[in-house]
Scaffold this motif. Sequence first.
Motif, mmCIF file in Angstrom:
data_model
loop_
_atom_site.group_PDB
_atom_site.id
_atom_site.type_symbol
_atom_site.label_atom_id
_atom_site.label_comp_id
_atom_site.label_asym_id
_atom_site.label_seq_id
_atom_site.Cartn_x
_atom_site.Cartn_y
_atom_site.Cartn_z
ATOM 1 N N ARG A 267 3.177 2.224 2.209
ATOM 2 C CA ARG A 267 3.049 2.716 3.529
ATOM 3 C C ARG A 267 4.094 2.037 4.554
ATOM 4 O O ARG A 267 4.754 1.148 3.880
ATOM 5 N N ASP B 183 -8.863 -2.377 10.375
ATOM 6 C CA ASP B 183 -9.879 -2.788 9.246
ATOM 7 C C ASP B 183 -9.082 -2.865 8.094
ATOM 8 O O ASP B 183 -9.433 -3.773 7.452
ATOM 9 N N ASP B 184 -7.969 -2.283 7.551
ATOM 10 C CA ASP B 184 -7.145 -2.674 6.663
ATOM 11 C C ASP B 184 -6.572 -3.981 6.706
ATOM 12 O O ASP B 184 -6.703 -4.849 5.722
ATOM 13 N N HIS B 185 -5.861 -4.321 7.971
ATOM 14 C CA HIS B 185 -5.581 -5.528 7.935
ATOM 15 C C HIS B 185 -6.299 -6.756 8.003
ATOM 16 O O HIS B 185 -6.041 -7.871 7.596
ATOM 17 N N LEU C 106 0.954 -1.198 -0.055
ATOM 18 C CA LEU C 106 -0.003 -0.056 -0.116
ATOM 19 C C LEU C 106 0.976 1.328 -0.108
ATOM 20 O O LEU C 106 0.220 2.391 0.169
ATOM 21 N N GLU D 239 -9.571 -7.041 6.404
ATOM 22 C CA GLU D 239 -9.751 -7.400 5.240
ATOM 23 C C GLU D 239 -8.765 -7.973 4.531
ATOM 24 O O GLU D 239 -9.143 -9.095 3.700
ATOM 25 N N HIS D 240 -7.409 -7.642 4.566
ATOM 26 C CA HIS D 240 -6.267 -8.331 3.981
ATOM 27 C C HIS D 240 -6.177 -9.915 4.595
ATOM 28 O O HIS D 240 -5.966 -10.921 3.417
ATOM 29 N N ILE E 186 -0.990 1.549 8.932
ATOM 30 C CA ILE E 186 -2.004 0.539 8.489
ATOM 31 C C ILE E 186 -3.059 0.384 9.631
ATOM 32 O O ILE E 186 -2.789 0.500 10.987
ATOM 33 N N THR E 187 -4.541 0.614 9.328
ATOM 34 C CA THR E 187 -5.541 0.495 10.216
ATOM 35 C C THR E 187 -5.890 -1.065 10.581
ATOM 36 O O THR E 187 -5.560 -2.069 9.833
#
Length: 274
Positions: A55, A65-67, A53, A69-70, A62-63
Amino acid sequence: MSGSELFERFMALHTRDGGVVMPNAWDGLSALMLADAGFEAIGTSSLAFAATLGRRDGRREITRDDHLEHARLFARLTELPVNGDFEDGYGDTLDDVAATVEAAVDAGLAGIGIEDTSGDPAHPIRDFDDAVARVRRAVEAAGRRIVVTGRTDNFIQGRPDLDDTIRRLMAFAEAGADVVYAPYPPDLDALVAIVTAVAPTPVNVLISPADTVLTVADLQQAGVKRVSVGPALYRHAMAALDQAVTALRAGDLATATTGLDIGRIADLLARGPH
Protein backbone atom coordinates in the motif's frame (compact mmCIF):
# COMPACT_ATOMS: atom_id res chain seq x y z
CA MET A 1 4.54 -1.15 33.16
CA SER A 2 1.93 1.62 33.42
CA GLY A 3 1.55 4.29 30.76
CA SER A 4 3.01 6.95 33.03
CA GLU A 5 6.04 4.77 33.80
CA LEU A 6 6.56 4.08 30.10
CA PHE A 7 6.24 7.80 29.38
CA GLU A 8 8.94 8.60 31.95
CA ARG A 9 11.22 5.84 30.65
CA PHE A 10 10.96 7.01 27.05
CA MET A 11 11.10 10.72 27.84
CA ALA A 12 14.26 10.24 29.90
CA LEU A 13 16.06 9.12 26.75
CA HIS A 14 15.24 12.47 25.15
CA THR A 15 16.37 14.64 28.05
CA ARG A 16 19.70 12.99 28.88
CA ASP A 17 23.00 14.16 27.41
CA GLY A 18 23.22 13.00 23.81
CA GLY A 19 19.58 12.01 23.55
CA VAL A 20 18.64 8.81 21.71
CA VAL A 21 19.07 7.14 18.33
CA MET A 22 15.73 5.52 17.50
CA PRO A 23 15.89 3.36 14.35
CA ASN A 24 12.70 2.26 12.61
CA ALA A 25 11.75 -1.40 12.16
CA TRP A 26 9.30 -2.85 9.66
CA ASP A 27 8.73 -6.43 10.83
CA GLY A 28 9.35 -8.69 13.80
CA LEU A 29 12.84 -9.80 12.77
CA SER A 30 14.05 -6.28 12.05
CA ALA A 31 12.76 -5.16 15.46
CA LEU A 32 14.61 -8.02 17.15
CA MET A 33 17.80 -7.18 15.25
CA LEU A 34 17.65 -3.57 16.42
CA ALA A 35 17.06 -4.62 20.02
CA ASP A 36 19.90 -7.15 19.83
CA ALA A 37 22.21 -4.41 18.55
CA GLY A 38 21.60 -2.46 21.75
CA PHE A 39 19.26 0.31 20.65
CA GLU A 40 17.13 1.55 23.54
CA ALA A 41 13.98 2.46 21.61
CA ILE A 42 12.55 1.76 18.16
CA GLY A 43 10.00 3.39 15.93
CA THR A 44 7.61 2.24 13.29
CA SER A 45 7.80 3.74 9.80
CA SER A 46 4.46 4.40 8.15
CA LEU A 47 6.06 4.20 4.70
CA ALA A 48 7.89 0.94 5.35
CA PHE A 49 4.86 -0.63 7.00
CA ALA A 50 2.58 0.40 4.14
CA ALA A 51 5.06 -1.02 1.63
CA THR A 52 5.11 -4.40 3.38
CA LEU A 53 1.35 -4.56 2.71
CA GLY A 54 1.62 -3.33 -0.86
CA ARG A 55 0.00 0.00 0.00
CA ARG A 56 0.98 3.66 -0.31
CA ASP A 57 2.02 5.88 2.56
CA GLY A 58 0.16 9.06 3.46
CA ARG A 59 -3.04 8.19 1.57
CA ARG A 60 -5.00 6.58 4.42
CA GLU A 61 -4.50 3.16 2.92
CA ILE A 62 -3.34 1.96 6.37
CA THR A 63 -5.89 1.92 9.19
CA ARG A 64 -5.42 2.77 12.83
CA ASP A 65 -5.94 -0.87 13.80
CA ASP A 66 -3.44 -2.05 11.17
CA HIS A 67 -0.74 0.19 12.58
CA LEU A 68 -1.57 -0.49 16.21
CA GLU A 69 -1.17 -4.23 15.73
CA HIS A 70 2.09 -3.65 13.85
CA ALA A 71 3.53 -1.46 16.63
CA ARG A 72 2.24 -3.74 19.37
CA LEU A 73 4.23 -6.59 17.84
CA PHE A 74 7.48 -4.64 18.22
CA ALA A 75 6.74 -3.81 21.84
CA ARG A 76 5.89 -7.41 22.64
CA LEU A 77 8.96 -8.86 20.93
CA THR A 78 11.54 -6.40 22.23
CA GLU A 79 10.11 -4.94 25.46
CA LEU A 80 11.59 -1.63 24.31
CA PRO A 81 9.78 1.72 24.12
CA VAL A 82 8.09 1.87 20.71
CA ASN A 83 7.18 5.12 18.98
CA GLY A 84 4.31 4.91 16.49
CA ASP A 85 4.63 6.92 13.26
CA PHE A 86 0.87 7.41 13.14
CA GLU A 87 0.58 9.90 10.27
CA ASP A 88 -2.17 12.50 10.94
CA GLY A 89 -3.72 10.55 13.81
CA TYR A 90 -5.99 8.52 11.52
CA GLY A 91 -9.05 10.68 11.19
CA ASP A 92 -10.43 14.08 10.24
CA THR A 93 -11.76 15.18 13.62
CA LEU A 94 -10.15 16.05 16.92
CA ASP A 95 -12.05 13.17 18.50
CA ASP A 96 -10.48 10.83 15.95
CA VAL A 97 -7.04 11.99 17.01
CA ALA A 98 -7.89 11.52 20.69
CA ALA A 99 -9.21 8.03 20.00
CA THR A 100 -5.99 7.11 18.22
CA VAL A 101 -3.89 8.34 21.14
CA GLU A 102 -6.03 6.43 23.63
CA ALA A 103 -5.72 3.29 21.53
CA ALA A 104 -1.94 3.71 21.37
CA VAL A 105 -1.78 4.02 25.16
CA ASP A 106 -3.93 0.90 25.54
CA ALA A 107 -1.62 -0.93 23.12
CA GLY A 108 1.39 -0.19 25.35
CA LEU A 109 3.20 2.21 23.02
CA ALA A 110 5.67 4.68 24.47
CA GLY A 111 5.29 7.41 21.86
CA ILE A 112 3.09 8.61 19.03
CA GLY A 113 3.66 11.06 16.21
CA ILE A 114 0.92 13.38 14.95
CA GLU A 115 1.62 15.09 11.61
CA ASP A 116 0.04 18.14 10.01
CA THR A 117 -0.59 16.14 6.83
CA SER A 118 -4.10 15.66 5.46
CA GLY A 119 -3.92 12.63 3.17
CA ASP A 120 -5.22 14.88 0.37
CA PRO A 121 -2.62 15.31 -2.43
CA ALA A 122 -4.31 18.54 -3.51
CA HIS A 123 -3.93 20.07 -0.04
CA PRO A 124 -1.30 17.96 1.74
CA ILE A 125 -0.64 20.26 4.73
CA ARG A 126 -3.40 21.21 7.12
CA ASP A 127 -4.07 24.84 7.92
CA PHE A 128 -2.12 26.18 10.88
CA ASP A 129 -4.98 26.39 13.40
CA ASP A 130 -6.25 22.91 12.53
CA ALA A 131 -2.77 21.41 12.83
CA VAL A 132 -2.17 22.99 16.23
CA ALA A 133 -5.61 21.97 17.52
CA ARG A 134 -4.93 18.36 16.58
CA VAL A 135 -1.63 18.29 18.46
CA ARG A 136 -3.26 19.97 21.47
CA ARG A 137 -6.02 17.35 21.48
CA ALA A 138 -3.44 14.57 21.24
CA VAL A 139 -1.60 15.97 24.26
CA GLU A 140 -4.82 16.20 26.25
CA ALA A 141 -5.68 12.60 25.44
CA ALA A 142 -2.14 11.45 26.22
CA GLY A 143 -2.19 12.77 29.79
CA ARG A 144 1.56 12.10 30.11
CA ARG A 145 0.97 8.39 29.51
CA ILE A 146 2.59 8.47 26.05
CA VAL A 147 5.17 10.81 24.49
CA VAL A 148 3.54 13.01 21.82
CA THR A 149 5.61 14.20 18.87
CA GLY A 150 4.18 17.13 16.91
CA ARG A 151 5.40 17.02 13.32
CA THR A 152 5.16 19.34 10.33
CA ASP A 153 5.82 17.94 6.87
CA ASN A 154 6.30 21.29 5.14
CA PHE A 155 9.70 20.44 3.70
CA ILE A 156 8.80 17.02 2.31
CA GLN A 157 5.53 18.33 0.85
CA GLY A 158 7.21 20.99 -1.27
CA ARG A 159 6.71 23.90 1.13
CA PRO A 160 10.26 25.15 1.86
CA ASP A 161 9.10 27.82 4.30
CA LEU A 162 11.40 27.81 7.33
CA ASP A 163 9.49 30.60 9.08
CA ASP A 164 6.18 28.74 8.85
CA THR A 165 7.87 25.50 9.90
CA ILE A 166 9.32 27.14 13.01
CA ARG A 167 5.97 28.82 13.72
CA ARG A 168 4.23 25.45 13.59
CA LEU A 169 6.80 23.66 15.73
CA MET A 170 6.76 26.42 18.34
CA ALA A 171 2.97 26.23 18.44
CA PHE A 172 3.10 22.44 18.80
CA ALA A 173 5.51 22.84 21.72
CA GLU A 174 3.28 25.48 23.30
CA ALA A 175 0.32 23.11 22.88
CA GLY A 176 2.22 20.58 25.00
CA ALA A 177 4.00 18.34 22.47
CA ASP A 178 6.84 16.51 24.21
CA VAL A 179 8.97 16.37 21.05
CA VAL A 180 8.78 18.28 17.75
CA TYR A 181 9.89 17.25 14.30
CA ALA A 182 10.24 18.62 10.76
CA PRO A 183 11.75 16.05 8.39
CA TYR A 184 14.61 17.27 6.19
CA PRO A 185 15.28 20.91 7.03
CA PRO A 186 17.32 22.33 4.14
CA ASP A 187 20.67 22.66 5.93
CA LEU A 188 22.40 22.71 9.29
CA ASP A 189 21.69 26.41 9.83
CA ALA A 190 17.97 25.74 9.46
CA LEU A 191 18.20 22.82 11.86
CA VAL A 192 19.97 24.93 14.47
CA ALA A 193 17.35 27.64 14.03
CA ILE A 194 14.62 25.08 14.73
CA VAL A 195 16.39 23.67 17.79
CA THR A 196 16.98 27.17 19.17
CA ALA A 197 13.42 28.35 18.54
CA VAL A 198 11.68 25.46 20.31
CA ALA A 199 14.13 24.96 23.19
CA PRO A 200 13.92 23.26 25.62
CA THR A 201 11.49 20.96 23.74
CA PRO A 202 13.48 18.05 22.26
CA VAL A 203 13.82 17.93 18.48
CA ASN A 204 13.75 14.76 16.36
CA VAL A 205 15.71 14.64 13.10
CA LEU A 206 15.15 12.19 10.28
CA ILE A 207 18.71 11.19 9.36
CA SER A 208 20.04 14.71 8.68
CA PRO A 209 19.40 18.03 6.98
CA ALA A 210 18.51 17.66 3.30
CA ASP A 211 21.80 18.92 1.90
CA THR A 212 24.22 16.52 3.60
CA VAL A 213 24.24 13.46 5.83
CA LEU A 214 25.86 14.31 9.16
CA THR A 215 27.04 11.97 11.89
CA VAL A 216 25.06 11.34 15.05
CA ALA A 217 27.75 13.28 16.93
CA ASP A 218 27.27 16.27 14.58
CA LEU A 219 23.54 16.21 15.18
CA GLN A 220 24.02 15.98 18.93
CA GLN A 221 26.38 18.96 18.75
CA ALA A 222 23.60 20.88 17.00
CA GLY A 223 21.27 20.12 19.91
CA VAL A 224 19.22 17.31 18.39
CA LYS A 225 17.78 14.96 21.02
CA ARG A 226 16.38 12.13 18.87
CA VAL A 227 17.62 10.71 15.59
CA SER A 228 15.30 8.48 13.57
CA VAL A 229 15.86 6.93 10.16
CA GLY A 230 12.32 6.44 8.87
CA PRO A 231 12.21 3.92 6.02
CA ALA A 232 15.98 4.10 5.39
CA LEU A 233 16.83 0.68 6.83
CA TYR A 234 13.89 -0.87 4.96
CA ARG A 235 15.09 0.77 1.74
CA HIS A 236 18.58 -0.58 2.42
CA ALA A 237 17.20 -4.10 2.79
CA MET A 238 15.08 -3.71 -0.35
CA ALA A 239 18.14 -2.50 -2.30
CA ALA A 240 19.91 -5.73 -1.36
CA LEU A 241 16.84 -7.68 -2.45
CA ASP A 242 16.73 -5.77 -5.73
CA GLN A 243 20.34 -6.75 -6.42
CA ALA A 244 19.62 -10.37 -5.55
CA VAL A 245 16.57 -10.44 -7.83
CA THR A 246 18.63 -8.99 -10.67
CA ALA A 247 21.29 -11.65 -10.11
CA LEU A 248 18.66 -14.40 -10.02
CA ARG A 249 17.09 -13.17 -13.26
CA ALA A 250 20.57 -13.40 -14.83
CA GLY A 251 20.96 -16.98 -13.58
CA ASP A 252 23.51 -16.17 -10.86
CA LEU A 253 22.27 -18.37 -8.02
CA ALA A 254 25.36 -17.87 -5.86
CA THR A 255 24.94 -14.09 -5.66
CA ALA A 256 21.17 -14.26 -5.39
CA THR A 257 21.12 -16.62 -2.41
CA THR A 258 23.63 -15.06 -0.03
CA GLY A 259 22.24 -13.35 3.05
CA LEU A 260 21.75 -13.49 6.76
CA ASP A 261 22.60 -16.90 8.19
CA ILE A 262 19.56 -19.06 8.98
CA GLY A 263 21.05 -19.86 12.38
CA ARG A 264 21.28 -16.15 13.18
CA ILE A 265 17.64 -15.70 12.23
CA ALA A 266 16.60 -18.64 14.39
CA ASP A 267 18.60 -17.32 17.33
CA LEU A 268 16.98 -13.89 17.13
CA LEU A 269 13.48 -15.32 16.83
CA ALA A 270 14.09 -17.59 19.83
CA ARG A 271 14.73 -14.53 22.00
CA GLY A 272 11.25 -13.11 21.54
CA PRO A 273 8.39 -14.11 23.85
CA HIS A 274 6.48 -17.25 22.90
